[in-house]
Design a protein around this motif. Structure first.
Motif, mmCIF file in Angstrom:
data_model
loop_
_atom_site.group_PDB
_atom_site.id
_atom_site.type_symbol
_atom_site.label_atom_id
_atom_site.label_comp_id
_atom_site.label_asym_id
_atom_site.label_seq_id
_atom_site.Cartn_x
_atom_site.Cartn_y
_atom_site.Cartn_z
ATOM 1 N N GLY A 293 0.814 -1.215 0.000
ATOM 2 C CA GLY A 293 0.000 0.000 0.000
ATOM 3 C C GLY A 293 0.844 1.259 0.000
ATOM 4 N N TYR A 294 1.892 1.264 0.824
ATOM 5 C CA TYR A 294 2.772 2.438 0.831
ATOM 6 C C TYR A 294 3.482 2.588 -0.508
ATOM 7 C CZ TYR A 294 6.591 5.593 1.870
ATOM 8 O OH TYR A 294 7.479 6.630 1.816
ATOM 9 N N SER A 295 3.885 1.476 -1.121
ATOM 10 C CA SER A 295 4.538 1.539 -2.435
ATOM 11 C C SER A 295 3.596 2.130 -3.474
ATOM 12 C CB SER A 295 4.980 0.141 -2.873
ATOM 13 O OG SER A 295 5.924 -0.397 -1.972
ATOM 14 N N VAL A 296 2.320 1.790 -3.401
ATOM 15 C CA VAL A 296 1.330 2.355 -4.323
ATOM 16 C C VAL A 296 1.262 3.864 -4.149
ATOM 17 C CG1 VAL A 296 -1.153 2.491 -4.806
ATOM 18 C CG2 VAL A 296 -0.049 0.264 -4.535
ATOM 19 N N PHE A 297 1.253 4.315 -2.903
ATOM 20 C CA PHE A 297 1.214 5.755 -2.638
ATOM 21 C C PHE A 297 2.443 6.456 -3.216
ATOM 22 C CE2 PHE A 297 2.487 9.410 -0.116
ATOM 23 C CZ PHE A 297 1.332 10.181 -0.088
ATOM 24 N N VAL A 298 3.629 5.902 -2.973
ATOM 25 C CA VAL A 298 4.874 6.519 -3.445
ATOM 26 C C VAL A 298 4.894 6.590 -4.968
ATOM 27 C CG1 VAL A 298 7.364 6.221 -3.575
ATOM 28 C CG2 VAL A 298 6.197 5.891 -1.408
ATOM 29 N N CYS A 299 4.479 5.520 -5.622
ATOM 30 C CA CYS A 299 4.463 5.522 -7.087
ATOM 31 C C CYS A 299 3.476 6.562 -7.623
ATOM 32 C CB CYS A 299 4.106 4.133 -7.612
ATOM 33 S SG CYS A 299 5.395 2.894 -7.361
ATOM 34 N N ALA A 300 2.322 6.686 -6.979
ATOM 35 C CA ALA A 300 1.342 7.686 -7.406
ATOM 36 C C ALA A 300 1.896 9.094 -7.223
ATOM 37 C CB ALA A 300 0.046 7.515 -6.620
ATOM 38 N N MET A 301 2.603 9.317 -6.127
ATOM 39 C CA MET A 301 3.160 10.642 -5.877
ATOM 40 C C MET A 301 4.252 10.972 -6.890
ATOM 41 S SD MET A 301 4.456 12.268 -2.277
ATOM 42 C CE MET A 301 5.882 11.210 -2.141
ATOM 43 N N ALA A 302 5.116 10.007 -7.194
ATOM 44 C CA ALA A 302 6.154 10.235 -8.198
ATOM 45 C C ALA A 302 5.530 10.520 -9.557
ATOM 46 C CB ALA A 302 7.086 9.029 -8.285
ATOM 47 N N THR A 303 4.483 9.779 -9.903
ATOM 48 C CA THR A 303 3.783 10.019 -11.166
ATOM 49 C C THR A 303 3.210 11.428 -11.210
ATOM 50 O OG1 THR A 303 3.219 7.673 -11.355
ATOM 51 C CG2 THR A 303 1.901 9.228 -12.649
ATOM 52 N N GLY A 304 2.607 11.851 -10.097
ATOM 53 C CA GLY A 304 2.053 13.202 -10.038
ATOM 54 C C GLY A 304 3.105 14.268 -10.221
ATOM 55 N N ARG A 305 4.311 14.028 -9.731
ATOM 56 C CA ARG A 305 5.367 15.037 -9.863
ATOM 57 C C ARG A 305 5.865 15.155 -11.296
ATOM 58 N NH1 ARG A 305 8.402 14.121 -3.970
ATOM 59 N NH2 ARG A 305 7.021 15.603 -2.889
ATOM 60 N N PHE A 306 5.902 14.058 -12.003
ATOM 61 C CA PHE A 306 6.339 14.133 -13.403
ATOM 62 C C PHE A 306 5.224 14.633 -14.314
ATOM 63 C CE2 PHE A 306 9.697 11.301 -11.840
ATOM 64 C CZ PHE A 306 10.804 11.905 -12.416
ATOM 65 N N LEU A 307 4.009 14.167 -14.103
ATOM 66 C CA LEU A 307 2.902 14.592 -14.955
ATOM 67 C C LEU A 307 2.370 15.964 -14.562
ATOM 68 C CD1 LEU A 307 0.842 11.273 -15.321
ATOM 69 C CD2 LEU A 307 2.646 12.187 -16.801
ATOM 70 N N GLY A 308 2.643 16.381 -13.322
ATOM 71 C CA GLY A 308 2.133 17.668 -12.869
ATOM 72 C C GLY A 308 2.859 18.858 -13.454
ATOM 73 N N THR A 309 4.083 18.655 -13.947
ATOM 74 C CA THR A 309 4.844 19.782 -14.499
ATOM 75 C C THR A 309 4.158 20.404 -15.711
ATOM 76 O OG1 THR A 309 6.901 18.832 -13.658
ATOM 77 C CG2 THR A 309 7.096 20.485 -15.385
ATOM 78 N N PRO A 310 3.677 19.629 -16.700
ATOM 79 C CA PRO A 310 2.929 20.243 -17.805
ATOM 80 C C PRO A 310 1.657 20.951 -17.333
ATOM 81 C CG PRO A 310 3.603 18.014 -18.387
ATOM 82 C CD PRO A 310 3.877 18.181 -16.935
ATOM 83 N N VAL A 311 1.022 20.418 -16.293
ATOM 84 C CA VAL A 311 -0.174 21.070 -15.752
ATOM 85 C C VAL A 311 0.183 22.440 -15.183
ATOM 86 C CG1 VAL A 311 -1.999 20.902 -14.003
ATOM 87 C CG2 VAL A 311 -1.281 18.866 -15.273
ATOM 88 N N LEU A 312 1.305 22.496 -14.473
ATOM 89 C CA LEU A 312 1.768 23.778 -13.932
ATOM 90 C C LEU A 312 2.056 24.780 -15.046
ATOM 91 C CD1 LEU A 312 4.196 22.684 -11.079
ATOM 92 C CD2 LEU A 312 2.273 24.245 -10.830
ATOM 93 N N ASN A 313 2.754 24.342 -16.077
ATOM 94 C CA ASN A 313 3.100 25.245 -17.168
ATOM 95 C C ASN A 313 1.868 25.724 -17.927
ATOM 96 O OD1 ASN A 313 6.009 25.400 -17.018
ATOM 97 N ND2 ASN A 313 6.077 23.279 -17.668
ATOM 98 N N ARG A 314 0.819 24.920 -17.937
ATOM 99 C CA ARG A 314 -0.388 25.278 -18.685
ATOM 100 C C ARG A 314 -1.355 26.115 -17.847
ATOM 101 N NH1 ARG A 314 -3.004 23.492 -23.266
ATOM 102 N NH2 ARG A 314 -5.283 23.630 -23.248
ATOM 103 N N HIS A 315 -1.520 25.724 -16.563
ATOM 104 C CA HIS A 315 -2.570 26.330 -15.746
ATOM 105 C C HIS A 315 -2.043 27.180 -14.590
ATOM 106 C CE1 HIS A 315 -5.643 24.048 -17.888
ATOM 107 N NE2 HIS A 315 -4.923 22.955 -17.704
ATOM 108 N N GLY A 316 -0.755 27.109 -14.288
ATOM 109 C CA GLY A 316 -0.205 27.918 -13.211
ATOM 110 C C GLY A 316 -0.263 27.233 -11.857
#
Length: 433
Positions: A293-316
């Protein structure tokens, strides 16, 4: 992208990744540490408290350290301390077999890690200004990837019964050597005095032409001997440096950013401290399933950090942070209140995505003005570290009455505050000189 900026960017990635390797190297061997020293869970907790207290002291002073010797040297010195701490921890457990020696090792790791991380955030924010786009979440994602690498090596070392002294000593040498080498390519201290305002532009704005120019080329020195913009990126920890740190603590936006980061950092830290136990006790699963369960959380958080960068550049920043806060609220509530285990795991995914951007975006926002970046990043980091210092005992106290699973609902209150304060992350223009 200019070659120097590319090398600088890669060096910052290496600094973040190596920090993750160092962290997961010792975390993956905690069971062996407990066995070698014959410790109870409370004894392990006391050892970890030594590191937490040292980290808090270090991050509180990190702004002055960066102002005194510069962010590059702080990162290099921090990695050397962490390397020495890992070696001391390994020798203390395997050779000396002394809890006191292990405690010293943990304290040295804490001293090195906190200042290293603050200086890395200063460098990361400077690279953002040079590239004129958001990259901080991906830098923190590099830390997450480093933890995966360190955990893989640690798992192999545990399975092969490699003594802690050899494993942690080798990890310390590799980490310190990598970061000291990468530190020669870090350039925030030289770029701090450039003439442009250092902001991240809207789409289509031109890149700065002199981001790597030294302060003299960007306009000479100021009246205090710093760059023309008064940055004084290094060698300024005297009265001027202390005044910058004091001013940062009086700056309303900086403090509110710290509170915003604290809530989302607590959402992140609570998962590391309690998710596995909440699954085991609250849902009646094995410890192995709790670890998954903790591994699932960590993987989701890492995914959010990589995929969140385009969201930041687009929406602020503000929109991204509010969206993340809502996801964290929904995911955490689903995890705690789920009627079935599979829904709890779905909640962990949503929770991890929601917790992914708070800390890196808060650091980026604190460093909007390169003149005050080191002082403000240290203040926000200090407040954010409060989540890791105060979170475990707070949730542990609540858990005495509600159980671990339902104690996590306490975190919702802090995340609501973070969502309310997300507007503070809007870029504040650098004042005219």
């Amino acid at each position: 992208m200019p070659t120097e900026v590319r090398s600088w960017h890669l060096a910052v990635i290496a600094a973040y990744g190596a920090s993750g390797v160092a962290f997961s190297s010792w975390v993956s061997r905690v069971p062996a540490l407990r066995t070698d020293l014959g410790l109870s869970p409370a004894g392990v907790g006391l050892l970890l408290l030594c590191m937490t207290l040292a980290s808090f002291a270090s991050v509180s002073a990190s702004g002055l350290v960066v102002l005194r010797i510069g962010s590059a040297r702080t990162i290099q010195a921090g990695s050397l301390l962490v390397g020495a701490g890992l070696l001391t921890l390994g020798l203390g457990a395997t050779v000396v077999r002394s809890p006191v020696a292990a405690a010293v090792g943990f304290a040295v790791i804490g001293l090195g890690t906190a200042s290293w991380n603050t200086a890395s955030n200063v460098e990361g924010a400077a690279v953002e200004r040079a590239l004129r786009k958001f990259i901080m979440p991906r830098l923190h994602g590099a830390f997450s990837l480093g933890t995966v690498l360190g955990a893989v090596v640690g798992t192999w070392a545990a399975a092969a019964a490699v003594p802690l002294a050899w494993h942690l000593g080798a990890a310390g040498v590799v980490v310190a050597g990598t970061v000291v080498t990468a530190g020669t390519f870090l350039r925030a201290d030289r770029a701090a005095g450039t003439a442009h305002d250092g902001g991240i532009p809207a789409a289509g704005e031109p890149s700065p032409s002199s981001v790597l120019a030294p302060p003299a080329e960007a306009g000479g020195t100021g009246p205090d001997g710093s760059g023309a913009d008064g940055s004084g990126s290094a060698g300024n920890a005297g009265p001027g440096g202390r005044a910058q740190v004091a001013a940062a603590w009086r700056d309303r936006r900086t403090v509110l950013l710290g509170v915003m980061v604290l809530g989302l950092a607590l959402a992140e830290g609570a998962a590391g401290d309690w998710v596995a136990l909440a699954l085991a006790d609250g849902y009646g699963v094995s410890q192995a399933v709790g670890a998954v369960g903790y591994s699932v959380f960590v993987c989701a958080m890492a995914t959010g950090r990589f995929l969140g960068t385009p969201v930041l550049n687009r929406h602020g920043r503000v929109t991204a942070l509010r969206a993340c806060g809502v996801l964290a609220l929904l995911g955490l509530a689903l995890f705690v209140l789920a009627p079935a285990l599979w829904l709890a795991f779905a909640g962990l995914v949503v929770w991890g995505l929601g917790a992914s951007l708070g800390f890196p975006v808060g650091m980026s926002a604190a460093a909007d003005d390169p003149v005050h970046a080191a002082a403000r990043v240290s203040v926000v980091s200090t407040i954010g570290y409060g989540a890791f210092l105060c979170g475990p005992p707070l949730l542990g106290f609540v858990a005495e009455f509600t159980g671990v699973r339902y104690s996590l609902l306490t975190v919702l209150l802090f995340v609501v505050v973070s969502v309310a304060l997300a507007g503070q992350a809007a870029r504040r223009a650098r004042p005219a000189v």
